[in-house]
Every structure is written in C-alpha cells, then in structure tokens.
Scaffold this motif. Structure first.
Motif, short mmCIF file in Angstrom:
data_model
loop_
_atom_site.label_atom_id
_atom_site.label_comp_id
_atom_site.label_asym_id
_atom_site.label_seq_id
_atom_site.Cartn_x
_atom_site.Cartn_y
_atom_site.Cartn_z
N UNK A 198 0.83 -1.19 0.00
CA UNK A 198 0.00 0.00 0.00
C UNK A 198 0.87 1.25 0.00
N UNK A 199 0.22 2.38 -0.29
CA UNK A 199 0.96 3.62 -0.46
C UNK A 199 1.86 3.97 0.70
N UNK A 200 1.33 3.99 1.91
CA UNK A 200 2.14 4.37 3.06
C UNK A 200 3.28 3.38 3.31
N UNK A 201 3.05 2.09 2.99
CA UNK A 201 4.04 1.06 3.27
C UNK A 201 5.27 1.21 2.38
N UNK A 202 5.05 1.26 1.05
CA UNK A 202 6.22 1.31 0.18
C UNK A 202 6.87 2.69 0.18
N UNK A 203 6.08 3.73 0.36
CA UNK A 203 6.67 5.07 0.42
C UNK A 203 7.54 5.23 1.67
N UNK A 204 7.05 4.77 2.82
CA UNK A 204 7.82 4.88 4.07
C UNK A 204 9.07 4.03 4.01
N UNK A 205 8.98 2.84 3.38
CA UNK A 205 10.16 1.98 3.28
C UNK A 205 11.25 2.65 2.47
N UNK A 206 10.90 3.30 1.36
CA UNK A 206 11.88 3.98 0.53
C UNK A 206 12.48 5.19 1.23
N UNK A 207 11.62 5.99 1.83
CA UNK A 207 12.10 7.24 2.43
C UNK A 207 13.01 6.99 3.62
N UNK A 208 12.78 5.93 4.37
CA UNK A 208 13.59 5.67 5.56
C UNK A 208 14.82 4.83 5.28
N UNK A 209 14.85 4.09 4.15
CA UNK A 209 15.95 3.14 3.90
C UNK A 209 16.97 3.64 2.89
N UNK A 210 16.54 4.34 1.87
CA UNK A 210 17.45 4.72 0.78
C UNK A 210 17.40 6.23 0.56
N UNK A 211 17.87 7.02 1.50
CA UNK A 211 17.73 8.48 1.40
C UNK A 211 18.52 9.10 0.25
N UNK A 216 14.06 5.91 -9.09
CA UNK A 216 13.06 4.98 -8.56
C UNK A 216 12.21 4.49 -9.73
N UNK A 217 12.35 3.23 -10.08
CA UNK A 217 11.60 2.65 -11.18
C UNK A 217 10.91 1.38 -10.69
N UNK A 218 9.60 1.51 -10.40
CA UNK A 218 8.81 0.39 -9.89
C UNK A 218 7.49 0.31 -10.64
N UNK A 219 7.57 0.19 -11.95
CA UNK A 219 6.37 0.07 -12.77
C UNK A 219 5.81 -1.35 -12.69
N UNK A 220 4.48 -1.44 -12.73
CA UNK A 220 3.79 -2.73 -12.73
C UNK A 220 4.24 -3.61 -11.57
N UNK A 221 4.20 -3.04 -10.38
CA UNK A 221 4.63 -3.76 -9.18
C UNK A 221 3.47 -4.07 -8.25
N UNK A 222 2.25 -3.89 -8.71
CA UNK A 222 1.06 -4.11 -7.87
C UNK A 222 1.06 -3.21 -6.65
N UNK A 223 1.54 -2.00 -6.83
CA UNK A 223 1.51 -1.02 -5.75
C UNK A 223 0.14 -0.35 -5.74
N UNK A 224 -0.30 0.05 -4.58
CA UNK A 224 -1.52 0.83 -4.47
C UNK A 224 -1.20 2.20 -3.89
N UNK A 225 -2.16 3.08 -4.00
CA UNK A 225 -1.93 4.46 -3.57
C UNK A 225 -2.65 4.78 -2.29
#
Length: 1011
Positions: A198-211, A216-225
């Motif tokens: 979900x949106x908060x999950x993948x966004x928070x993981x990126x922002x906290x882990x890879x500053x 960022x290329x994650x097309x067709x990854x079954x992400x939600x907003x």
C-alpha cells in the motif's frame, strides 16, 4: 641539429608513454593473475549457454589474451558483463561465480535461467556496487540475502516485458526487508516485480531506507496508492517511474517540490481528479508521462519560458481545453502526445518555434484548421493528426522543408480540395495517410516526380475523381496502396510493364471498377487484394488465386475459370454477394477464412470438404441453393469456430460434433427435419441458430451444457414440450427466441434460483403457453432495467468477435406490426414478445421496472385487468402492443409521458373512457383503439359526456346522428340567451313595462299574503 635531437627525444618519450598506456590497458583486460584466469575458465565451463548466439563466453579459452565482458584492476576481476549470452543454467550454490571476492559489478541481464530462483550465494560478493539481473528469467521470491550487499549503488531486478509480471515476488522479505540496509543505493529498478504494498508502506520503506536514491523505477509492481508525502525525504530524486500501478488517487502536488526531478512517469495508474499545474513548473523536468489515466482531468497551464520539457505524453486522459500559445516556449520539446483527449480549437501558431520536435500525435481530438506551418521542425519524423475536425485545404508549403518526415497521418478529418502534389514527391515520407476526408481533386499530374521512399499510401474514403494516372505506378517503393471508396472513372488500363516490385497490399474497394486490373497478374510480392464493392462482371480468372488474402465480394462475378491453381498459402477468400453458380469450387488447404455466402451455388456440399482444412476457422455458405446432407467430414476441420450454412435447402440430421467444437453455428432456414441432437459436456457454443427448420421432439436437457451461450434461436420449428427451465443456468444468455413452436404449460420456473441477468431479448410468441405472466422471471431481467452495471453493453453491435474473426448475428422480430429482419442487433436493444399464447391474469407491476425496454408485445392472449399506470416508467419504449386481450378500465394518463413511443396498439379490448389527446397520442391511428366499445374521443369520432355522478357517457350512432346532437346541445344555451334578452330587455329599457311588471308581482304577493 640540436632542435632535431630534441624533437626526436620528445617523439620517443611520447611513443613510450602511448605504448605504456596501451600495455597497462592490455594488462587490465588480460587479467594476468593465474588464479583469476583459472577462475574465469572454471566459470566458463560451468555455465550452460547457447554457443551459437554467444559473443563473449564462446571466446574464453586457455589461449585467450583478452576476456570479453571482463573488467580487471591490478590483475583482479572487478567487473563481469555476461548479458545477452543465452545462459540458461550452471549457477548453483558452489558456483565459481561467488568466489570473485573483488567483484564490484555483475551483469547477467537478458539471459534465460528458466524460472530459477535468484541464487542466495550472491551475498558472498560483499563488494558489489552494481547488480543487474533484469530480464534474466529468474523467478520466485527474491532472497533476503541480497540485503547483505550493503555497498550496492545500483540494483536492477526488473522485467522489460510486463506481460511476464509476477515472475519475481517481494513478499517475505518485504520491500523494507530487502532495502533496509542498502543506504548507499542510488538506483532501484524493480519493474514487473510483484511487491503488493500500500501507499504508506512502500513510500515509508523507501524514504527511511534509501535516502540517497536518485532513480526509482517500480512500474507494474502491484503497488496501491496514494503516494505518501514521506517520499519528500528523497531530496536527490531524479527519476520517478511508477507506471501500471493502481494508485487510484490524484497527482500529488508535492511532486513539484522535487527540485532536481527530470522524469515523472505515471502512465496507466488510475489517477483521478484535477491535474495540478505546479507539475509543469518544475524547471528541471524533461519527461512527463501521465497517459492512460482516463479519469484525470484538467487543462494545460501557461508554460514558462525556456522550459526543459523534452517529452510530454498525456494521451488517453480527460484533459481538455485549448492548447496554450505558450507551448512554443518549450524549445527543447521533441515528443508531444495528446491523443484521445478533449482538446479543441486551432493548433497554436507558436508550434513553428519547436525546432527540435520529432514526434507529434494529436489524434482523436477536436482540433480545427489551419494546421500551423511546422517547417522549422527539421527533425519532425512522425505526425499523427487523424480523427480531428481539421477543415479546409492542406497548405502545400508547410511540409516541403520537413526533410526528416517519415509518417504523415491526416486521415479522418474534414480536409477538402486538392492534395498538394509535393506530398507525393517528398524526399523522405514513407507513410502518407489521407483517408476519410473530403478531397475531390484528380490525381492526374501528382506523380510527376514520384518519391521512391513512399511505402504506404492511403487515400481511401474520399471523393477523388478522374482516371488514375499511370505515373502512380512509378512509386517503386510502394508496399501498401489503399484507394478504396473514391470516384475514379473508367477501368485500370495499365500496361503490364508498369508494376510495383515491392507491393504487398492493394485495396481498390468501391472504386467503380468494371473489369479486373490485368496488371495484378504481374505482382510477385502482392499478398493482400481487395476489389470488393465494384461492378466487375464475368469470370474469375485463374491467376487471381495466388494471393494470401483475396476479397472479391459484392461484385457481379458469375463463373470461375478452371482448372484452378490454388496457392498453398491462400488463407482468406471472400466471394460473398456475387452471382457465382454451378458446383462448389475447391478450397485452399491453408485457408482459415472462407466466405461464399449470397451466391447461386446449386450443388451439394462435398462429402470430403473438411478432410484437408486443418486451419479453417470461419466458413459460410449461407444464402445459396445447396441441398442434400451436412457432411460429417466437416467435423475434421478441428480449428473451425464459425460455421454458417443458413438459408439453403439442406435436410437430414445435424452432426453431433458440430455442437462440441464450434463457437458459432447457424443452420437457420433449411429443411432439417429431425430432433435436436444430444449436446456434449464440452459444448463451446456462444451463438446457436437452428430456427426456421422442421425440427421436432423436445429441447434436450443437455443443451444446458452450453454455459457460454449468448444467442439461442430455436424459433419457427415444431418443437414440443414445456418451458425450458434448464436454460436458466445459462448466465451469459442475452438473446432467447422460441417463437412459433408447440411449447405449452406455464412460463417460468418455480424452483429455480438462477436468473437471466444478461437477457435483453426474449421471444416466446406463437406457442401454447398458459397461466399468468411470470412475475419472478420479469423481475430478474436486470439488463432491461437500465442498471448502471450494464451501461458497458450500450453502443455496440451484438456480434461474435475473436482474434481476427467477426460474425454479425441476425434475427427476425415483430416490430411495429411488421415482421422485420434485424441485420445488426444493438446491445442497447431490448425486447419482450409473449404474444399469441393463452396467457391470462393481470399485467404485473414489475414490468414498470424494465426502464430500458424498447419493445413489449403481449397481444393475442387472455390478459385481463387494467393497464398498470407504472408502464408510464418505460421511457425508452418504442413499441407497445396489448391488443386482443380482455383489458378493462381507462387508459392511464401516465402513458402520455412515453416520448419515444411510436407504435401503440390497444385495440380489441374492453377499455372505457376518453383517449388522451396530448403527447404521442396525437400521432396514433384510429386502428390503435378500435374494438373497445367503451372508448371515446376525437380519434374515434366519438364524443364523451359527463353525467351527474361524474362518469363519462359515450355517444354512438353515425356522423349524421352526431351532427344532430351537436346542434341540439348548442341550441340550448343559444335559446336561453335569446329568451333572456326577449323577456328582460324591455323591462330594463322600457319604463312603462317595468312599472307594470312590478305592479303585477305586488298584487300576486298581496293575494298570497292575506289570511
């Protein structure tokens, strides 16, 4: 002398330096360390690869002085590039690959490891900074061991072909577990990997882990907003590519705060709401792609001067309005795609400033002329302006200087006048498409100096007249020529020496041809020929059978020249709607589409017809004079999906096998005179029409096996039995016709829980059904209720379409008192016909819920009671026939609101009262109400009178009696007025009369007042 010595010394020093650098470079590639050489050889012999396509590994051997794909430093291997080496195995837990401990870069992209799991041994390569496993055929869960590669700066696990999405997954570990320790990561490519976050999950993981992330290329990854604002911590981000995810949210405004952003691609992300103008103000933005977000709306803002945009793609969105003139500020723009939006107005003249433009697609909008001059765009290669409203002539000067133009598509506009001859002599145009306009000029002289670059020329569906100039045949590079639907005069009298040596496709449909163009016999590369809808007569010549795709339909051919020389590659033969007669012609063994319908063939169908047609998919012989039996060999055509033998004189049985493999079977209007055959469990039928035959017996229960049936017509036979309740399991059924049989009993099924939610046409007329109208069945007809879930059915034809096959269904129905043939059935069309049965009881109120109903016919039954006022809710209805029943009461005034009602028949009932005199009722004939003795009104020339108790009385007799009554009733008030003034006039105006009148009443009152 001294100067020459110095010169020689300088030359020697420079030479030594050069050779020293070369030696060092050679040493770095030779990897002279013995252990490294042995390790490379061990790796080479452990890998399984295709040596015929390998360009690197195949050169590694004992005598190798250089190692392709290997990068060395100080004699140590630090880089391995084994991409595109056709490797498909050989990497296991003990692979020598994992012993290159100094390796900093590993590339295994574009190999095929046959769904092998990514080896966890990669974690041994602790110095890796760049790992590329993209499109390598790995599958399954991404191993958690990759998170140990803490020095990674680039990680690429992407899949280029998103149709293979799901090969790699990130579930356990999750995205956070994978990148949690990769703090040095700069580029992350996970396209096509199933992340399911979900949106908060993948966004928070990126922002906290890879500053430090930049890409960022994650097309067709079954992400939600939605995209979380936590991404703002990625201050160095340059590229954001999230295409093909289900974000289901507006475009976040905070994306405009990324000061270094160069690429923003959110293609096909289900974006919604208003497009924020701030996105276009990002000074560094070079690529913006928001296409295929159909719920994204808004307009384009004013663009800042010297904008950096190079690519702008907004196609298939709901962005609308006019293009701002400031688009000319985008001096770096090379690609702009606004196809299938809602733009209108003129294309701004500022487009002349876009000198770097190479790709323009404004198709499917409402742009109007004039087309601006684009002659400054020297690199313009592709121009798509089809499906707009461009009007007027084409400016002959604006395209001449576009030396790089390859494709110009101006079709489906309103362009008219002359076609500039310069387009045909353009030095670079390869595809010129001007079809579906209003050009009316002649082409004579247009090809004076024809371009040899032109490969595709489409001038079809215009109004071009005159003779086709012989110079057109000098377009030596032409591969596709489409000239159909014009007004060319005369025949193609072309010398056989003129030909297109590369011509592959020729379309001359609807060109008023009267003879076969003989130059066609000299076309060695031609494979597609369409001469349909012309006036060609006579015999089809032998040489015509060499084309792969042949369409001679809708002409006046009568015979086929024999003996035939059928080409083995012939796949499509369409000869329908001619006058061909005699015996059936032989068929090509590779044919998959054969249409011989609407001719005059009179033979039997050959017994072995299906034995040599392994690829046949579409076959129709309808509307001929074939007789005899349906041959069993037709079942040997194992690929057959559509078979139409309707409107012939065939008799005998229906082969069982036809019910098993086909998807469309039409045997309508023959003389088949047996029972309906048993249906196998593997039935694939979607369309079955066996109407207008002599079929007997009952409807087999096994027909319920055809779960995919959408169209079923068994009408006009001699079928016996009761209502087929077993059809209720056919959830896809949309058309059911059982008309004119011997069916009896009640309509409907009391114990069935299934419903026909997709049914749009049901015709049970002219049977022997009895009982009351089926309330529960009518209530289940969801497709007739104008439910929003069925709006996707509208504005299409109900046809069979699959791959490159198309089949149009037809049926007959009673509409407006006429028996009509429905050649194309709209999916918006709905019909209920229960007429000519023995139905009784009242009309149920549930009919009023069918607000999408077009035709309702309950005539010739024994239906009683009043007409429900709720029928006034049927606002789409066009034909309502309730005649020849026992309906009573008055005509509901609510029926006046049926604005589309063009036929109403209430005749021969027991209705009373007045006929409404407003709305559509003013257009109906007298016959619509005849046979109701209690009805009155102007339409029946019967007056209606009001009695003392408020009821209406109907006058009868003929026109003379009615005239006498009219004068009688008019005379009553007239006599009253005349009598009043004769008596009262003198009292008011003659004084002596007035006094005498008063004295008279005084005496009378005095007399009666005495005791």
């Amino acid at each position: 002398m001294r100067n020459s010595i110095i010169s020689w010394l300088l030359l020697a020093i420079s030479t030594i330096t050069i050779f020293s650098n070369v030696a060092m470079a050679s040493a770095s590639t030779q990897c002279l360390g013995v252990d490294q050489r042995l390790l490379l050889l061990e790796l080479r012999y452990s890998l399984v690869f295709d040596s015929s396509t390998s360009s690197k590994l195949v050169r590694w051997d004992q005598s190798a002085n250089s190692w392709s794909g290997v990068t060395c430093e100080d004699g140590l291997v630090v880089g391995l590039d084994l991409s595109e080496e056709s490797i498909y195995g050989g990497i296991n837990g003990s692979s020598s690959l994992f012993r290159f401990e100094f390796l900093r870069s590993l590339n295994l992209a574009f190999n095929d490891f046959h769904s092998m799991v990514i080896p966890s041994g990669l974690s041994n390569l602790s110095r890796l900074a760049h790992l590329n496993l993209s499109n390598a055929g790995f599958a399954g869960q991404i191993p958690v061991e990759l998170s140990c590669l803490t020095k990674l700066r680039t990680l690429d696990l992407s899949l280029l072909y998103t149709s293979y999405r799901g090969f790699l997954k990130l579930e356990k570990p999750s995205l956070r577990s994978l990148i949690g320790d990769l703090g040095e990561l700069r580029e992350l490519y996970l396209d096509g990997v199933d992340v399911f976050a979900e949106g908060s999950e993948w966004c928070d993981a990126l922002s906290s882990s890879v500053p430090k992330l930049e890409v960022l290329s994650m097309s067709y990854c079954s992400l939600s907003g939605p995209i979380s604002a936590s991404l703002m911590s990625l201050a160095n981000i340059l590229v954001i590519q999230l295409d093909g995810n289900n974000l289901s949210s507006p475009v976040p405004r905070f994306l405009a705060n990324f000061s270094s952003l160069k690429t923003l691609s959110l293609h096909d992300c289900d974006l919604q709401g208003e497009l924020p103008h701030e996105i276009f103000q990002v000074r560094t933005l070079q690529i913006l792609d928001l296409s295929f977000n159909e719920l994204l709306r808004g307009s384009l803002p004013e663009f800042p001067e010297n904008g950096s945009l190079k690519t702008l793609v907004l196609s298939h969105t709901h962005i609308s309005g006019r293009l701002p003139d400031s688009v000319g500020n985008l001096k770096n723009l090379s690609r702009i795609e606004l196809a299938n939006c809602n733009f209108h107005g003129n294309i701004p003249s500022s487009f002349t400033n876009l000198s770097r433009l190479s790709y323009l697609d404004f198709s499917f909008n409402n742009f109007t002329s004039p087309i601006p001059s684009l002659n400054k765009s020297k690199n313009l290669t592709y121009v798509y302006l089809y499906h707009n409203s461009l009007i007027g002539p084409i400016d002959s000067t604006q395209w001449e200087s576009l030396s790089s133009l390859l494709i110009l598509d101006l079709s489906f506009n309103l362009l008219e006048g002359n076609i500039p001859s310069s387009l045909f002599t353009h030095p670079s145009i390869q595809e010129l498409l001007l079809s579906d306009n209003r050009f009316s000029s002649q082409l004579k002289g247009f090809f004076y100096a024809p371009s040899h670059m032109l490969q595709i020329l489409d001038l079809s569906n215009n109004n071009i007249g005159g003779e086709l100039p012989t110079s057109i045949w000098e377009l030596r590079g032409l591969r596709y020529l489409l000239l159909s639907s014009n007004n060319f005069s005369g025949s193609f009298h072309i010398n056989w020496a003129f030909s297109f040596p590369k011509l592959e496709s020729l379309n001359l449909a609807s060109c008023q041809l009267t003879t076969l163009p003989h130059f066609l016999s000299n076309q060695s590369e031609l494979s597609f020929l369409d001469l349909s809808n012309n006036y060609i007569q006579g015999t089809i010549l032998r040489w015509i059978w060499t084309f792969r795709h042949l369409n001679l339909s809708s002409n006046f051919f009568e015979d086929v020249e024999t003996p035939l020389d059928l080409h083995s590659n012939m796949e499509v033969v369409d000869l329908h709607s001619n006058m061909l007669r005699g015996k059936f012609p032989p068929l090509s063994s590779n044919g998959y589409y054969l249409d011989f319908s609407s001719n005059n063939f009179t033979s039997v169908i050959p017994d072995d017809i299906g034995n040599n047609l392994p690829g046949l998919k579409f076959f129709t012989l309808s509307k001929n004079n074939f007789h005899g039996f349906i041959p069993l060999s037709i079942c040997e055509a194992g690929s057959l999906r559509v078979l139409d033998l309707s409107h012939n004189h065939l008799n005998g049985t229906i082969p069982d096998c036809l019910m098993e493999s086909l998807e469309v079977l039409n045997l309508r209007n023959n003389q088949l005179n047996v029972d309906i055959p048993h249906i196998p469990r593997t039935c694939s039928l979607k369309i079955l029409d066996i109407s207008e035959n002599l079929l007997q017996g009952q409807i087999p229960l096994s027909l319920a096996s055809c779960m995919a049936l959408e169209f079923l017509n068994i009408g006009d036979n001699q079928i016996d039995g009761t209502f087929p309740c077993h059809f209720m399991t056919m959830s896809h059924l949309r058309v059911l016709v059982l008309r004119s049989n011997k069916l009896h009993g009640e309509i409907g099924c009391s114990h069935s829980h299934n419903t026909w939610q997709m049914l749009q046409i049901i015709d049970l007329s002219s049977n022997d059904f009895g009982g009351i109208l089926p309330v529960s069945l009518i209530a289940s007809l969801e497709a007739m209720k104008a439910n929003k879930n069925f709006t996707h059915l509208r504005y299409q034809f109900f046809d069979y379409e699959d791959d490159d096959l198309s089949y149009v269904d037809t049926m007959s129905a009673t509409l407006k008192d006429l028996r009509l043939e429905l050649i194309k059935i709209w999916t918006i069309f709905t019909l209920i016909d229960f007429s000519s049965n023995r139905l009784e009881g009242p009309i149920p109120n549930t009919l009023g819920d069918l607000k999408a109903l077009y035709v309702l016919n309950l005539s010739h039954n024994a239906i009683s009671g009043s007409i429900p006022p709720i029928l006034g809710n049927l606002h789409q209805i066009e034909s309502l026939d309730l005649s020849v029943n026992y309906l009573n009461g008055t005509i509901p005034p609510q029926l006046v609101n049926l604005d589309f009602l063009s036929l109403l028949n209430l005749s021969n009932n027991q209705l009373v009262g007045s006929i409404p005199t407003s709305g559509q009722f003013l257009t109906f004939a007298k016959s619509s109400f005849e046979g109701n003795l209690g009805l009155c009104g102007l339409l029946l020339n019967k007056s209606c009178s009001i009695t003392t108790n408020g009821t209406e009385e109907v006058g009868d007799n003929g026109d003379d009696d009615d005239s006498e009554k009219k004068w009688f009733y008019m005379g009553i008030p007239l006599g009253f007025v005349v009598g009043f003034w004769v008596f009262c006039g003198p009292l008011m105006f003659v004084r002596s009369w007035r006094f005498a009148y008063y004295r008279f009443w005084d005496k009378v009152l005095f007399k009666f007042s005495r005791p």
